[in-house]
Design an enzyme around this catalytic site. Sequence first.
Site, PDB file in Angstrom:
ATOM      1  N   GLY A  82       4.840   6.505  10.128  1.00 37.76           N
ATOM      2  CA  GLY A  82       4.288   7.922  10.236  1.00 37.76           C
ATOM      3  C   GLY A  82       5.479   8.938  10.645  1.00 37.76           C
TER       4      GLY A  82
ATOM      5  N   TYR B 208       0.834  -1.369   0.129  1.00 31.63           N
ATOM      6  CA  TYR B 208      -0.057   0.078   0.063  1.00 31.63           C
ATOM      7  C   TYR B 208       0.826   1.349   0.152  1.00 31.63           C
ATOM      8  CZ  TYR B 208       0.863  -0.753   5.078  1.00 31.63           C
ATOM      9  OH  TYR B 208       1.304  -0.765   6.156  1.00 31.63           O
TER      10      TYR B 208
END
Length: 515
Positions: free
Chosen positions: A379, A357
């Site tokens: 992140g 992804y």
Amino acid sequence: MDPAASASPSFHACVQGSSFQPLNPEDVRAYLYKAADFITDYYTSVESMPVLPDVKPGYLRDELRASPPEHSAPFDVTMKELRTSVVPGMTHWASPSFFAFFPSTNSAAAIAGELIASAMNTVGFTWQAAPAATEMEVLVLDWLAQLLRLPTSFMNCTSVGRGTGGGVILGTTSEAMLVTLVAARDAALRRIASNGMSYITRLTVYATDQTHSTFFKACRLAGFDPANLRSIPTGPETDYGLDPAKLLEVMQLDFDAGLVPTYICATVGTTSSNAVDPVSAVAAVAAMFNARVHVDAAYAGSACICPEFRHHIDGVERVDSISMSPHKWLLTCLDCTCLWVRDTNHLTDALETNPEYLKNDATESGEVIDLKDMQVGVGRRFRGLKLWMVMRTYGTAQLQRHIRSDVAMAKAFEDLVRADGRFEIVVPRNFALVCFRIRARGAMTEEATDEVNRVLINRLNMSGKVYLAHTLVGNRFVLRFAVGSSLQEDRHVRSAWELIKKTTAEIIDGEEIVQ
């Protein structure tokens, strides 16, 4: 303030049952005006607040709700509770009378950058996810590398194109240590032809008894055997810096015993006393064993943008990585730790992830940097913006002036201490930290002298007028006076010294202050 900013349309709409709009533009404007007013008022008044709060553990739960509110409330209510309950319980790191630990500096440009980055709220794990955020981080790290005069091997881009090295902005030094330890671990295991972790118990790492405690925590997290963590004793003969001869002796003993010297952490500006390990000599010893070297310059690295302090990292061209934290001394608010490595593959080989992804053409082209592969998580925040805004707004000359001013104030304080026979300077001052204490008088034992100094620092801190931290240097209790809070001026240093003299006189002999 804009009079219209006091309105809160979406609050009223929410109460009346309309749709919830947490980013209603008028609310954003109104809330940020109020927040800006609060921040400005805080910096204007923080000097008059007790540096350490007079609160008991659990006080905030007693003042605020123990359960979350079910219904909306006007933002003014939230701000009122902030002022009346939260602020009185804060230790004010922004206070000009804060001399503890190391400074946590800030600036208008950094605050604005943090605000804008929070508003944009990007999650820049890949270049495609946040092209400008990625490229700004790369750019600002190269800017700072130039100010530090790091070799081009540590830069993302050079005059001849993309380099083999580069950097990443992390949260803290702990993260910089952890990722470089993991990279060194994996490289050492590959070097001894281990396809798994079975040989990890042969890997050894090295630091000193002055290295920050977070290093040894990071070693445990990286899987190193606690029995193989070497803490090399230091002493006054090296001003508590690492002795390369001792390092060589310890590493040779390990090597002869069949162990694999893997990683050395050298520190430029230790937490206790600002000791400086000799970077070049440490790197020379490491090279004998093919061990990697990381330089922790979290605090003092900022000073090295000034030519007169740059010699402290001489030899950096021989190490594998170096980190420093602009949130300590370069006017950039938490969190902001810059890590540079000579070869980014050292990190990406150990930390790269490539789930389906996140695959994209830009990454596959090999022309971009995905900073997720140089950190523990995936992140990441837009930390580069605030650092860029600080450097772009103030420029090199102002940042150097800021560092030099703090060092000059620390030197002035050191001179005051030296001129008063009741005190002693425990270690030579480096940068803007002065380590001092009341000296033994007459037949006073070391234990009694330590106790007198404990009483002194407790009384100083309980007064609310200053805040200092302590440490142990050579098993002696020492007061640390760290200059650098962004609002500090000469008068705050002089005021702190007058308080120290007065309190000392009351403790030692009850006499009037000795001028």
